[in-house]
Design a protein around this motif. Structure first.
Motif, PDB file in Angstrom:
ATOM      1  N   HIS A   1       0.839  -1.202   0.000  1.00  0.00           N
ATOM      2  CA  HIS A   1       0.000   0.000   0.000  1.00  0.00           C
ATOM      3  C   HIS A   1       0.870   1.247   0.000  1.00  0.00           C
ATOM      4  O   HIS A   1       2.035   1.226   0.430  1.00  0.00           O
ATOM      5  CB  HIS A   1      -0.916  -0.001   1.228  1.00  0.00           C
ATOM      6  N   THR A   2       0.270   2.352  -0.453  1.00  0.00           N
ATOM      7  CA  THR A   2       0.974   3.636  -0.475  1.00  0.00           C
ATOM      8  C   THR A   2       1.273   4.130   0.928  1.00  0.00           C
ATOM      9  O   THR A   2       2.144   4.967   1.116  1.00  0.00           O
ATOM     10  CB  THR A   2       0.126   4.677  -1.219  1.00  0.00           C
ATOM     11  N   SER A   3       0.570   3.610   1.929  1.00  0.00           N
ATOM     12  CA  SER A   3       0.808   4.027   3.310  1.00  0.00           C
ATOM     13  C   SER A   3       2.043   3.379   3.917  1.00  0.00           C
ATOM     14  O   SER A   3       2.390   3.675   5.063  1.00  0.00           O
ATOM     15  CB  SER A   3      -0.412   3.672   4.172  1.00  0.00           C
ATOM     16  N   GLY A   4       2.702   2.460   3.198  1.00  0.00           N
ATOM     17  CA  GLY A   4       3.900   1.813   3.717  1.00  0.00           C
ATOM     18  C   GLY A   4       3.635   0.449   4.328  1.00  0.00           C
ATOM     19  O   GLY A   4       4.551  -0.173   4.863  1.00  0.00           O
ATOM     20  N   LYS A   5       2.411  -0.058   4.244  1.00  0.00           N
ATOM     21  CA  LYS A   5       2.067  -1.347   4.823  1.00  0.00           C
ATOM     22  C   LYS A   5       2.055  -2.438   3.749  1.00  0.00           C
ATOM     23  O   LYS A   5       1.805  -2.157   2.570  1.00  0.00           O
ATOM     24  CB  LYS A   5       0.694  -1.285   5.506  1.00  0.00           C
ATOM     25  N   VAL A   6       2.285  -3.686   4.197  1.00  0.00           N
ATOM     26  CA  VAL A   6       2.165  -4.853   3.340  1.00  0.00           C
ATOM     27  C   VAL A   6       1.169  -5.800   4.009  1.00  0.00           C
ATOM     28  O   VAL A   6       1.359  -6.200   5.165  1.00  0.00           O
ATOM     29  CB  VAL A   6       3.516  -5.575   3.152  1.00  0.00           C
ATOM     30  N   SER A   7       0.088  -6.125   3.301  1.00  0.00           N
ATOM     31  CA  SER A   7      -0.939  -7.008   3.862  1.00  0.00           C
ATOM     32  C   SER A   7      -0.872  -8.371   3.175  1.00  0.00           C
ATOM     33  O   SER A   7      -0.642  -8.462   1.972  1.00  0.00           O
ATOM     34  CB  SER A   7      -2.333  -6.396   3.695  1.00  0.00           C
ATOM     35  N   LEU A   8      -1.082  -9.418   3.970  1.00  0.00           N
ATOM     36  CA  LEU A   8      -1.086 -10.803   3.495  1.00  0.00           C
ATOM     37  C   LEU A   8      -2.521 -11.287   3.480  1.00  0.00           C
ATOM     38  O   LEU A   8      -3.196 -11.278   4.525  1.00  0.00           O
ATOM     39  CB  LEU A   8      -0.237 -11.698   4.404  1.00  0.00           C
ATOM     40  N   ARG A   9      -3.015 -11.715   2.332  1.00  0.00           N
ATOM     41  CA  ARG A   9      -4.424 -12.052   2.178  1.00  0.00           C
ATOM     42  C   ARG A   9      -4.594 -13.518   1.766  1.00  0.00           C
ATOM     43  O   ARG A   9      -3.735 -14.094   1.122  1.00  0.00           O
ATOM     44  CB  ARG A   9      -5.093 -11.137   1.138  1.00  0.00           C
ATOM     45  N   ASP A  10      -5.771 -14.068   2.145  1.00  0.00           N
ATOM     46  CA  ASP A  10      -6.086 -15.460   1.836  1.00  0.00           C
ATOM     47  C   ASP A  10      -6.295 -15.627   0.336  1.00  0.00           C
ATOM     48  O   ASP A  10      -6.873 -14.777  -0.333  1.00  0.00           O
ATOM     49  CB  ASP A  10      -7.349 -15.891   2.600  1.00  0.00           C
ATOM     50  N   LEU A  11      -5.829 -16.754  -0.209  1.00  0.00           N
ATOM     51  CA  LEU A  11      -5.891 -16.972  -1.654  1.00  0.00           C
ATOM     52  C   LEU A  11      -7.309 -17.138  -2.156  1.00  0.00           C
ATOM     53  O   LEU A  11      -7.592 -16.859  -3.319  1.00  0.00           O
ATOM     54  CB  LEU A  11      -5.066 -18.206  -2.026  1.00  0.00           C
ATOM     55  N   ARG A  12      -8.224 -17.624  -1.308  1.00  0.00           N
ATOM     56  CA  ARG A  12      -9.597 -17.863  -1.773  1.00  0.00           C
ATOM     57  C   ARG A  12     -10.527 -16.706  -1.424  1.00  0.00           C
ATOM     58  O   ARG A  12     -11.260 -16.217  -2.256  1.00  0.00           O
ATOM     59  CB  ARG A  12     -10.124 -19.164  -1.178  1.00  0.00           C
ATOM     60  N   SER A  13     -10.501 -16.281  -0.171  1.00  0.00           N
ATOM     61  CA  SER A  13     -11.459 -15.259   0.267  1.00  0.00           C
ATOM     62  C   SER A  13     -10.920 -13.842   0.174  1.00  0.00           C
ATOM     63  O   SER A  13     -11.683 -12.881   0.308  1.00  0.00           O
ATOM     64  CB  SER A  13     -11.873 -15.542   1.711  1.00  0.00           C
ATOM     65  N   PHE A  14      -9.606 -13.668  -0.023  1.00  0.00           N
ATOM     66  CA  PHE A  14      -8.954 -12.364  -0.101  1.00  0.00           C
ATOM     67  C   PHE A  14      -9.064 -11.587   1.212  1.00  0.00           C
ATOM     68  O   PHE A  14      -8.905 -10.367   1.243  1.00  0.00           O
ATOM     69  CB  PHE A  14      -9.531 -11.529  -1.263  1.00  0.00           C
ATOM     70  N   LYS A  15      -9.317 -12.277   2.304  1.00  0.00           N
ATOM     71  CA  LYS A  15      -9.369 -11.605   3.613  1.00  0.00           C
ATOM     72  C   LYS A  15      -7.952 -11.439   4.151  1.00  0.00           C
ATOM     73  O   LYS A  15      -7.073 -12.245   3.901  1.00  0.00           O
ATOM     74  CB  LYS A  15     -10.207 -12.421   4.584  1.00  0.00           C
ATOM     75  N   VAL A  16      -7.766 -10.379   4.946  1.00  0.00           N
ATOM     76  CA  VAL A  16      -6.454 -10.084   5.514  1.00  0.00           C
ATOM     77  C   VAL A  16      -6.133 -11.104   6.592  1.00  0.00           C
ATOM     78  O   VAL A  16      -6.910 -11.302   7.529  1.00  0.00           O
ATOM     79  CB  VAL A  16      -6.414  -8.655   6.097  1.00  0.00           C
ATOM     80  N   GLU A  17      -4.985 -11.785   6.449  1.00  0.00           N
ATOM     81  CA  GLU A  17      -4.517 -12.740   7.454  1.00  0.00           C
ATOM     82  C   GLU A  17      -3.473 -12.111   8.370  1.00  0.00           C
ATOM     83  O   GLU A  17      -3.497 -12.322   9.578  1.00  0.00           O
ATOM     84  CB  GLU A  17      -3.927 -13.977   6.763  1.00  0.00           C
ATOM     85  N   HIS A  18      -2.523 -11.329   7.790  1.00  0.00           N
ATOM     86  CA  HIS A  18      -1.474 -10.657   8.573  1.00  0.00           C
ATOM     87  C   HIS A  18      -1.197  -9.311   7.907  1.00  0.00           C
ATOM     88  O   HIS A  18      -1.564  -9.075   6.747  1.00  0.00           O
ATOM     89  CB  HIS A  18      -0.188 -11.490   8.629  1.00  0.00           C
ATOM     90  N   GLU A  19      -0.522  -8.445   8.656  1.00  0.00           N
ATOM     91  CA  GLU A  19      -0.183  -7.133   8.109  1.00  0.00           C
ATOM     92  C   GLU A  19       1.135  -6.676   8.721  1.00  0.00           C
ATOM     93  O   GLU A  19       1.359  -6.806   9.934  1.00  0.00           O
ATOM     94  CB  GLU A  19      -1.289  -6.126   8.415  1.00  0.00           C
ATOM     95  N   PHE A  20       2.048  -6.177   7.865  1.00  0.00           N
ATOM     96  CA  PHE A  20       3.329  -5.649   8.301  1.00  0.00           C
ATOM     97  C   PHE A  20       3.333  -4.141   8.048  1.00  0.00           C
ATOM     98  O   PHE A  20       3.022  -3.683   6.932  1.00  0.00           O
ATOM     99  CB  PHE A  20       4.484  -6.280   7.531  1.00  0.00           C
ATOM    100  N   ASP A  21       3.698  -3.370   9.074  1.00  0.00           N
ATOM    101  CA  ASP A  21       3.849  -1.906   8.922  1.00  0.00           C
ATOM    102  C   ASP A  21       5.307  -1.646   8.611  1.00  0.00           C
ATOM    103  O   ASP A  21       6.136  -1.437   9.503  1.00  0.00           O
ATOM    104  CB  ASP A  21       3.415  -1.207  10.213  1.00  0.00           C
TER     105      ASP A  21
END
Length: 1059
Positions: free
Chosen positions: A74-94
Motif C-alpha cells: 500500500h501507499t501508506s507503507g504497509k504490506v498485507s497478506l491475504r487469503d488466496l480464496r477469500s482475499f481476507k487479511v490474514e497478517h499485516e506488516f507496517d
C-alpha cells in the motif's frame, strides 16, 4: 497484448481512479489494483469483471502471489497478506512510515524498500525491511549503499537480492548478511531515471526500463533462457509491403498471419462446415476408484490417501477406441461421477477383497466387526505378521477330529505349535462372533527353524507389498503344519525317534492320530531297464495335483487327474544297485491305505495350469447344459423360457441358474475304491449315484469310500492390494449346535474377520482371472463316528504350584509373591486381582492425512513382559501368588519403562534377578484360572487379555475402567481413581503391576460399598457425577504428593517382605 505485439482487447474501468498494479494469478485471471478502495478480478477469456474485493487500506500499488498468500503493498507503507480464496487479511506488516516503493517474496522471506517520513518530507530509507513468514515477525533490517527504489530476489544458488536505485545503481547482497560496496554495478540509461525493473523466470536475465522508453537487458550468457520452457522471442515486425520473405511450411510455430490476405466475401477453404470441425478434446483420465471410495469431503474439497498405484504425477490416458482392454469388459458400469473405475474392482466381489482394520484414537474399540461378521463364529485379525495363514487355521479348526485332538494335547515344549493351536482353538470356541488373533501361535511359528528354512516367514515389507506368491506360500505352509503337528503328536505319544528306517518320512499311521487322519501309506516301485525292481514303503500327508501334458480341449474329469496324481508314474534317473550306476528308471506309486482326510495342493502356479482349469470348466459347462437337453449359444446366454424348459420334470436341472454352472470343474464328492491288484479307482460322485449304487456306508465294507468336499482355500488376485487368501468351509452340525443351537450344515466364506454364508456352488466356482484354487480338503463320509470327540481339559491345578525361575541370578530375597498352597486353590467365583505390563516389539506405523489428522496404518506390536495375580479374599488377601516376568527371544524396541516398570535386562535369563518364566507357563496358569471360573478384577483388562491372547467370558471380568465410567464420558485412570476414592497416590515414577492389581481390588471393594452391591444405582450415579466434576476441575491430574503412600506400604505386604 499478444506475443507478436498485437493488441488483443482494451478494457475500460469505470470506477477506477489511477491503476498501479496488475497480477496474473493464472492463465485466465487478472487482478487489477490502484488508488481506489477495491481490487477487481477480470476473466481474460470472457473479458468480464468476475469479482470485486474490498480493500480496507486504499492505495494498492504492488501485488505479489505465493502458494500461501496474496501480498498487497500500500501507499501508506504497509504490506498485507491475504487469503488466496477469500482475499481476507490474514497478517499485516507496517514496513515504512512514509510510503512503499517495492517489495518481493521468496520462500519464507519478504524484503521491502520504501520511504520514511522526515521533517522535510519523505526520504528514501537505506534500510531494507526483512520479515520471516514462518514466525510472522521482522528480522534484522539490511543496510544497503544505494537509494533503493526496486528490489527482486534472484534465487539461483542462494537467495540473493538485487537492489536498484532510480539513478541506475545496482547492488547484490544476501537478505540475511551484510551488503558489500564492491557488489555495486551501474546501468547506463538513455534517460535520467530508471522507471521499472524485473527479473526473468529463469533468473538468467535482468531488464531495466528508463524514462526515455528504452529497455536495457542484462544477461549472464550470450544466449540466455528467459523461462524454463523458452522459445525464440517473437519481436514486433515492421510492415512488409514491397517484399515478402519465403515461408517454411515445415515449421509448426510459423505464424500464418504473416500471409497478407485480401478482403473477400467469398467462402474460404478454411471455412469448414460445423459437422467436420466439431471439437474433440482428449477424454479426461479416470479417477482412481480407491480414491473415490476413501474420499472424505471437507467443504467443497475432498481428501483421500494416495493409493500409490502409479508413479508420482503420472496418469496414463486410456482412449476407449484404442485400448483393447475395454472391449472385453464393455459391460463395466460407470462410476457416480461418470468416469470408468478400475476393472478388477468389478471382477473381484466385494466380500472377497482384502479386509483391513481402520484404527482410530481408541484403537479397535470403536471398529464395527459385526458389520463384517453377523454369525457367531469367530474370525481372525489380519494385522499380525505372517497372518496369511488365517484361512488354513480356520480349515483345521472346523475339522472336528483335528479340533478335539489338538485341544486335548499339552506338552512341556516351550514353542509347540500343537499346544499353541489348541489354545487358539479354545479361544475360537469361547468367542461369540468376536474376532480372535493368533499372535501367540504365530510367535511360536516364527521360532521354528524349518519354517524359516522353507521361506514361510515373510518380512513385513514383503507382506505389505504382496511380493510373495501367496498361493505357493500357503501350499508350503499346509505341508509344513501337517508335518509339524504329526511330529509334535509323535513326540508326545512316542518320545523316541519317530523317523523309521528305509528313508520313510513318517512311521506307521498308528504312531499319531494326525497320521491316522491324514497319512496315506504307499509303495514306491522303481523299475530299471535292466529288469531290477526296488520296492519301498512310505507315507505322505497330502498329494499334489499333476496335470496332463496334452492341450486338447477334451473333457478330463477331476477324478482322472486326481488318480493320475496319486498313482503317479514318471521316468527319472535313479541309482540301480544291480547296475551300480544311475540309470533311467520307471517309478510308480501304489496305494496301500487311503487317508480319512484327503488333502490336495492344486499347484496352479502358472498360466499353463490356470488355462487347464479354465478349459475343463468350459467343457464341463457345455456338457452340463447338453446333459439336460439345452444347447449352448455363442454368447452363452439363455432366455427365461429356456431355463424353465430345462428345469422341467423331463430334464431335472440341479442348478437353478446358469451362473451356478459357470467355472465349475471340481466335484462335491468323489468315490475311491482299492482294487485287488493294488490299483485305485477314482470317479466323481453325485447324490444321484448314491441312489443308483446304494449308501456309501454299506460299500465301505468292500473297500469303497466316498469323500465329500469340506474346504477350499483360494488365492484372490488383486493387483491393488497384492492379493489375499480366503477359505470356503462347510461347517458341520456339531459347530452349529454349539454356537447357534441348531443342527444343519452350511458353507461359509472366511476372509480373515469377514465371515459370510454362501451357496455351496460358490465354493467350487473358480474364475481364473481373479480366483485361483490353492488347497482342497476332502473328508470321508461319517468320519466323526470313527474318533473320540470328547475334550478333556489337559490343564491341571499343578500349574499354579511353585516353579523354578529361568533367571540364573534370582535369589530368594528377590521373591515378590507367595505361590498358592493346595488348600488355597481358587474356586468358582473367587476374586483375583490382575495386572500386566508390556513392551513394544514393533513401533506403530502411521501417516498424516492431507487434512492434518493422524491415520494408523499398523498398530504397534506389543508383547507381555510381566503378569501379576493377587489373592482377592482369605487371610492373605492382597498378597500376589503370581508375579512372572516373561522371557522373550524377540528383539524389544521399547521397554516403556515409565509405564511398565520393565528395565533392560529384566527379561534376559543371563542377567535378570526377577522370577523369569516362559509365556506358555504363565499362559497355562491364567487358562486354569479362567477354566475354573474365577473373576478377574483389574483396570483396563480388555487390552491386557488381548495382548496376552486370552478369551475371557464377560461375566468373569470386573474392570474398574467401566465400573467407574459414565456413558459418553472419558475413561478415568487408575491413579486418579485411587487418589479420589482411596486417598492413595500410586504410580509415582513408574508403574508396578503388584501395586496396580492390589489397588484395583480395593477399588472394587469401594464400588460394592458405594453401590450397596449394585442395589442402589441412583446413589452411585451421584457419586460418579461428583467424580467427573472433580476431575474436570483438577484437569484429571493428581496433586503432587508430599509424602507418597501406596498400597505397597500397607500391612498386607509385610509378609512378602519377610520372605
Amino acid at each position: 497484448m499478444a506475443r507478436g505485439g498485437l493488441i488483443i482487447f482494451d478494457y475500460l474501468l469505470d470506477e477506477s481512479e489511477d491503476m498501479h498494479s496488475l497480477l496474473l494469478t493464472d492463465n485466465s485471471t487478472l487482478l487489477v489494483g490502484g488508488l481506489q478502495n477495491h481490487i477487481l478480478e477480470i476473466d481474460l477469456n470472457t473479458v468480464q469483471e468476475t469479482q470485486k474485493y474490498a480493500v480496507e487500506t486504499p492505495g494498492v500499488t504492488i501485488m505479489r502471489q505465493t502458494n500461501r498468500f496474496f501480498f498487497c503493498g500500500h501507499t501508506s507503507g504497509k504490506v498485507s497478506l491475504r487469503d488466496l480464496r477469500s482475499f481476507k487479511v490474514e497478517h499485516e506488516f507496517d514496513a515504512f512510515s512514509g510510503s512503499l516503493s517495492d517489495f518481493d517474496v521468496h520462500g519464507n522471506l519478504l524484503a521491502a524498500c520504501g520511504f520514511s517520513s522526515r521533517l522535510t518530507g519523505l526520504a528514501c530509507d537505506r534500510f531494507l525491511k526483512v520479515y520471516d513468514l514462518r514466525m510472522m515477525r521482522a528480522i534484522t533490517p539490511l543496510q544497503v549503499h544505494v537509494d533503493p527504489a526496486f528490489l527482486r530476489f534472484i534465487p539461483t544458488y542462494t537467495s540473493r537480492l538485487a537492489i536498484i536505485s532510480q539513478s541506475g545503481q545496482c547492488q547484490f547482497c544476501e537478505p540475511t548478511g551484510l551488503a558489500n560496496p564492491a557488489d555495486i554495478f551501474h546501468v547506463n540509461p538513455v534517460g535520467p531515471l530508471l522507471m521499472t525493473f524485473d527479473v526473468s523466470a529463469s533468473k538468467q536475465a535482468l531488464a531495466f526500463g528508463d524514462s526515455e522508453g528504452c529497455v536495457h537487458l542484462w544477461t549472464d550468457s550470450p544466449e540466455p533462457s528467459f523461462n524454463p520452457y523458452s522459445r525464440e522471442t517473437e519481436f514486433a515486425l515492421p510492415c512488409l509491403v514491397d517484399s515478402l520473405p519465403p515461408l517454411d511450411w515445415s515449421q509448426d510455430l510459423l505464424p500464418l498471419s504473416l500471409i497478407p490476405v485480401p478482403l473477400t466475401t467469398d467462402t474460404l477453404l478454411s471455412d469448414w462446415p460445423a459437422a467436420n470441425s466439431a471439437p474433440a478434446p482428449r477424454r479426461a483420465p479416470p479417477v482412481d476408484a480407491e480414491i473415490l471410495r476413501t474420499m472424505k469431503k471437507v467443504g467443497f474439497i475432498g481428501y483421500a490417501p494416495n493409493p500409490r498405484t502409479r508413479l508420482r504425477n503420472q496418469i496414463p490416458y486410456r482412449l476407449k477406441e484404442s485400448d483393447s482392454e475395454f472391449d472385453s469388459f464393455s459391460q463395466v458400469t460407470e462410476s457416480p461421477i461418470g468416469r470408468e473405475e478400475e476393472l478388477h474392482l468389478h471382477m473381484v466381489s466385494k466380500k472377497y477383497r482384502k479386509v483391513t482394520i481402520k484404527y482410530s484414537k481408541l484403537g479397535l474399540e470403536d471398529f464395527d466387526f459385526k458389520h463384517y461378521n453377523k454369525t457367531l463364529f469367530a474370525g481372525l485379525e489380519p494385522h499380525i505378521p505372517n497372518a496369511y495363514c488365517n484361512c488354513m487355521i480356520q480349515v483345521l479348526y472346523f475339522l472336528e477330529p483335528v479340533r478335539c485332538l489338538i485341544q486335548n494335547h499339552l506338552c512341556q515344549k516351550e514353542f509347540c505349535l500343537a499346544c499353541e493351536l489348541g489354545f487358539l482353538f479354545h479361544m475360537l470356541d469361547l468367542s461369540r462372533g468376536d474376532p480372535c488373533q493368533g499372535s501367540n501361535f504365530l510367535r511360536a511359528f516364527r521360532t521354528i527353524p524349518e519354517a524359516s528354512a522353507l521361506g514361510l516367514i515373510l518380512a513385513d515389507s514383503d507382506e505389505a507389498s504382496g511380493k510373495g506368491n501367496l498361493a505357493r506360500l500357503i501350499q508350503r505352509w499346509n505341508r509344513f503344519i501337517l508335518t509339524q503337528l504329526h511330529q509334535d503328536m509323535q513326540e508326545l505319544e512316542v518320545p523316541q525317534a519317530y523317523r523309521g528306517a528305509g528313508g520313510s518320512s513318517f512311521c506307521s499311521s498308528g504312531d499319531s492320530v494326525i497320521g491316522q487322519l491324514f497319512s496315506c501309506e504307499m509303495e514306491n516301485c522303481s523299475l530299471c531297464r535292466c529288469g531290477s525292481e526296488t520296492v519301498r514303503a512310505s507315507s505322505t500327508l497330502l498329494f499334489t495335483l499333476s496335470y496332463p501334458e496334452d492341450k486338447t480341449g477334451k473333457n478330463c474329469d477331476f477324478a482322472q487327474v486326481l488318480k493320475r496324481s496319486i498313482c503317479l508314474e514318471q521316468n527319472t534317473q535313479a541309482w540301480c544297485d544291480n547296475c551300480e550306476k544311475y540309470q533311467p528308471t520307471i517309478q510308480t506309486r501304489n496305494i496301500r491305505h487311503l487317508p480319512d482326510i484327503l488333502v490336495i495342493n492344486c499347484e496352479v502356479n502358472s498360466l499353463k495350469e490356470a488355462d487347464f482349469w479354465r478349459m475343463q470348466a468350459e467343457v464341463s459347462f457345455k456338457m452340463a447344459i447338453k446333459k439336460h437337453g439345452g444347447e449352448i449359444s455363442k454368447n452363452k446366454e439363455f432366455a427365461l423360457a429356456d431355463w424353465k424348459e430345462l428345469g422341467s420334470p423331463e430334464g431335472v436341472l440341479m442348478c437353478s441358474s446358469i451362473e451356478e454352472l459357470k467355472n465349475v470343474w471340481l466335484p462335491f464328492s468323489i468315490r475311491m475304491k482299492m482294487t485287488k491288484n493294488k490299483g485305485l479307482d477314482v470317479c466323481n460322485w453325485t447324490d444321484g449315484d448314491e441312489i443308483q449304487w446304494g449308501p456309501a456306508r454299506a460299500e465301505e465294507e468292500h473297500g469303497v469310500f466316498v469323500y465329500d468336499l469340506m474346504a477350499t482355500v483360494v488365492h484372490i488376485l488383486d493387483s491393488r492390494t497384492g492379493g489375499s487368501l480366503v477359505a470356503h468351509i462347510k461347517v458341520g452340525e456339531t459347530y452349529h449346535q454349539r454356537k447357534e443351537g441348531v443342527t444343519h450344515q452350511q458353507w461359509y466364506l472366511f476372509n480373515d474377520f469377514l465371515i459370510e454364508p454362501i451357496d455351496k456352488h460358490e465354493a467350487v466356482q473358480f474364475d481364473m482371472n481373479w480366483k485361483v484354487p490353492a488347497i482342497l480338503y476332502y473328508v470321508k463320509r461319517n468320519l466323526n463316528s470313527k474318533y473320540n470327540l470328547n475334550i478333556k481339559n489337559p490343564i491341571e491345578a499343578s500349574v499354579l504350584l511353585a516353579e523354578a525361575s529361568l533367571a540364573r541370578k534370582q535369589r530368594k530375597t528377590h521373591t515378590t509373591f507367595i505361590p498358592l498352597m493346595l488348600n488355597e486353590m481358587p474356586q468358582v467365583g473367587d476374586l483375583v486381582g490382575l495386572d500386566a505390563e508390556f513392551v513394544t516389539l514393533n513401533e506403530e506405523e502411521a501417516e498424516l492425512r492431507s487434512d492434518g489428522t493422524k491415520s494408523t496404518i499398523k498398530p504397534s506390536q506389543m508383547s507381555v513382559a510381566r503378569i501379576t495375580c493377587v489373592r482377592g479374599q482369605g487371610p492373605n488377601e492382597g498378597i500376589p501368588f503370581i508375579d512372572d516376568y516373561i522371557s522373550t527371544q524377540e528383539q524389544v524396541v521399547d521397554y516403556l519403562t515409565q509405564y511398565s516398570g520393565i528395565k533392560p535386562g529384566d527379561l534376559d535369563a543371563k542377567i535378570s534377578s526377577k522370577h523369569l518364566t516362559t509365556l506358555k507357563s504363565t499362559y497355562l496358569k491364567l487358562r486354569f484360572l479362567i477354566d475354573i471360573g474365577v473373576k478377574f478384577v483389574g483396570h483396563g483388562l480388555q487390552k491386557d487379555f488381548r495382548v496376552i491372547n486370552l478369551m475371557v467370558p464377560k461375566d468373569q471380568v470386573l474392570d474398574t475402567v467401566y465400573l467407574f465410567h459414565m456413558p459418553r464420558k472419558r475413561m478415568i485412570s487408575l491413579r486418579f481413581l485411587a487418589w479420589y476414592f482411596l486417598d492413595l497416590k500410586i504410580q509415582g515414577e513408574t508403574h508396578d503391576s503388584i501395586e496396580d492389581a492390589r489397588t484395583a481390588l480395593q477399588l472394587y471393594r469401594k464400588y460394592l460399598e458405594l453401590s450397596k452391591n449394585g442395589t442402589e444405582p441412583e446413589s452411585f450415579h451421584k457419586v460418579l457425577k461428583g467424580l467427573y466434576e472433580k476431575g474436570r476441575k483438577m484437569d484429571w491430574k493428581v496433586p503432587e504428593p508430599e509424602g507418597q503412600t501406596s498400597p505397597k506400604n500397607a500391612a498386607v505386604f509385610s509378609s512378602v517382605l519377610a520372605l
